[in-house]
Scaffold this active site. Structure first.
Site, PDB file in Angstrom:
ATOM      1  N   SER A  49       9.629  -3.973   0.325  1.00 33.82           N
ATOM      2  CA  SER A  49       8.475  -4.045  -0.569  1.00 33.82           C
ATOM      3  C   SER A  49       8.536  -2.976  -1.646  1.00 33.82           C
ATOM      4  CB  SER A  49       7.187  -3.854   0.246  1.00 33.82           C
ATOM      5  OG  SER A  49       7.204  -2.562   0.861  1.00 33.82           O
ATOM      6  N   THR A  89      10.584   1.004  -0.329  1.00 31.70           N
ATOM      7  CA  THR A  89      12.042   1.014  -0.213  1.00 31.70           C
ATOM      8  C   THR A  89      12.695   0.371  -1.437  1.00 31.70           C
ATOM      9  OG1 THR A  89      11.959   0.984   2.200  1.00 31.70           O
ATOM     10  CG2 THR A  89      13.990   0.225   1.176  1.00 31.70           C
ATOM     11  N   ASP A 110      -8.508  -1.916   6.441  1.00 27.30           N
ATOM     12  CA  ASP A 110      -7.338  -1.575   7.243  1.00 27.30           C
ATOM     13  C   ASP A 110      -7.506  -2.146   8.643  1.00 27.30           C
ATOM     14  OD1 ASP A 110      -4.936  -0.516   7.982  1.00 27.30           O
ATOM     15  OD2 ASP A 110      -5.661   1.540   8.215  1.00 27.30           O
TER      16      ASP A 110
END
Length: 508
Positions: free
Chosen positions: A203, A212, A265
């Site tokens: 991603s 990354t 979240d």
């Protein structure tokens, strides 16, 4: 039927189809169109309509009364040329919205409910407001473990899936929240050098200082078509590329576009998100890294163990063999936070440089060892030793260089930001804690990842002794405004807690 001329509006609406109608358009008054209505847009060729959320404008420079404006995303999806005639109707509300109402009321949903919801979301039948209602409903009411499975299956079923035509396809995923944790770029060449297949679709950053793909892009092209990825995989056994080119579990992209701005979240949503992407990407074996720490996403061992059980439950029923490792998330991993700085750390480790950050090296070897043990020819407990051998022999570096060349080496890589500011210790003592969230915030304020040379370079880690005036970290930036934002943030809270001989104080 009244038709309108199509006009492209240069606005990025991020995962939402949006259309623009002038307030003086006759249809606005005669057909009762209102702002935030959903409309169907039809061309004259009988193709399926495109659904969009309607915005009303008053400026003819944006759209004239006889025109319909489409944002860039919708225009691409519609696939027609500017100036063509189109007609619009009120969109029928998605039938699956009744299931969303049921979830908000606290009820459990069936596999068909989740499938229909995901189908409608991917077909743009939901506005972001309605997607937000679904996400809040699942977060507040909670999901039973069967519901997490149903949602994961639905997210896979409503997108494309990849098949690499091998029985052992490995991957790894860290649930995030730890800056500088760039283990993928070390683990992947180790695994590929051993001969295992590791197609790493990664991603880009959304709220972190770097993903990354952002970091790998310093070295090589990461935006590659699927046929190119297949070719690289056949020859190199791995790649590290951006995953956005394939429509893998696309409902997840819609969920992320809403949940991140709202800071939602949900553990259940996170599990479905991760596993749906991995199954769709063709993985058969997956290593999950769950860091725990005071400023990590997961703050306790008990929470981590609950997540591990849920990952294993859903993964087993999706045909995915999962190994979950719980790691230390008390501080950033490595020294660099930001693409250029992270690449430096990665290459130092692959080159067996004695100056390489030991924590990133050790964690990468531990993770690589666990993945190597998915190979039936590698005995349990032998993976770490094998990973060390592959790294120390130079085979991992050779493989990384081959992957970079195959993806297309970046011949003009970004350089470290020219503006820098060093944050120093205010007193003598020992580094007691480092705030992951604050360090990530400072790196992002400095311009990372948009400016790949921006970020934070850590000089001290937990347990290090410091004297007053010693450098804790250096901020790098390219743009003056970003540099000042990052510096001001570090002045207010430098993210370090130093324990002196007399007292414990948080340096702010």
């Amino acid at each position: 039927m009244t038709t309108l001329k199509l006009r492209k509006i240069a606005i990025d609406t991020y995962k939402e189809n949006v259309a623009y109608l002038h307030r003086d358009c006759p249809l606005y008054h005669t057909e009762g169109f209102q702002a935030l209505n959903k409309i169907e847009i039809w061309d004259g060729d009988g193709r399926a309509p495109v659904i969009a959320v309607l915005n009303i404008v008053d400026d003819e420079n944006i759209v004239a009364p006889d025109e319909l404006g489409l944002c860039e995303r919708t225009f691409r999806q519609f696939g027609v040329t500017e100036g063509e005639s189109v007609s619009i109707n009120h969109a029928t509300p998605p039938a699956s919205i009744l299931a969303v109402h049921s979830k908000i009321a606290g009820n459990s949903l069936s596999a068909d409910d989740y499938l229909n919801i995901c189908k409608d979301i991917v077909a743009n039948r939901y506005s972001k407001i309605e997607i937000a209602a679904f996400l809040v409903g699942t977060a507040e009411s909670g999901l039973e473990r069967e519901e997490i499975l149903y949602l994961t299956q639905a997210m896979v079923a409503t997108g494309e899936t990849l098949d690499w035509e091998e029985s052992l396809v490995v991957d790894k995923h860290c649930i995030g929240g730890i800056p500088g944790n760039r283990t993928t770029m070390i683990v992947t060449p180790i695994i590929a050098a051993h001969g295992m297949l590791m197609p790493k679709t990664s991603s880009r950053a959304i709220t972190s200082p770097a993903g990354t793909a952002d970091t790998m892009e310093v070295l090589a092209n990461v935006d590659l078509p699927l046929d190119k990825l297949h070719s690289i995989l056949r020859h190199q056994r791995a790649f590290i590329a951006w995953g956005g080119t394939a429509k893998l579990a696309p409902a997840d992209d819609f969920f992320i576009s809403v949940s991140r701005p709202l800071s939602l979240d949900s553990s259940s949503q996170m599990i479905a998100s991760i596993l749906s992407k991995k199954v769709a990407a063709g993985s058969t074996h997956l290593l999950i890294d769950i860091p725990i720490g005071p400023s990590a996403k997961v703050k306790s061992q008990s929470h981590a163990l609950k997540l591990r059980k849920m990952f294993e439950y859903v993964g087993d029923r999706m045909g995915l063999e999962i190994d979950v490792v719980i790691t230390d998330g008390k501080q950033p991993v490595g020294r660099g936070i930001g693409p250029v700085l992270e690449v430096r750390d990665v290459m130092q480790i692959l080159q067996n440089d004695p100056e390489a950050p030991r924590d990133l090296r050790e964690k990468s070897l531990q993770l690589a060892g666990r993945i190597l043990e998915f190979d039936p020819d590698v005995r349990g407990g032998e993976g770490y030793k094998l990973a060390c051998n592959i790294l120390e022999s130079g085979r991992a570096l050779d493989k990384m260089q081959s992957i970079i060349k195959a993806q297309g080496e970046n011949t003009e890589p970004a350089l470290l930001g020219k503006l820098k500011h060093t944050v120093t210790a205010l007193e003598n003592g020992t580094v007691e804690a480092i705030d992951n969230l604050q360090m990530a915030k400072i790196a992002r304020l400095a311009g990372s990842p948009m400016d790949k040379g921006a970020g934070v370079d850590l000089h001290k880690k937990i347990g290090d002794q410091v004297s007053q005036g010693d450098p804790l970290y250096t901020i790098y930036a390219e743009i003056n405004a970003d540099f000042n934002f990052a510096k001001d943030s570090s002045d207010k809270n430098n993210g370090y807690r130093i324990e002196s001989s007399n007292q414990t104080s948080c340096q702010t």
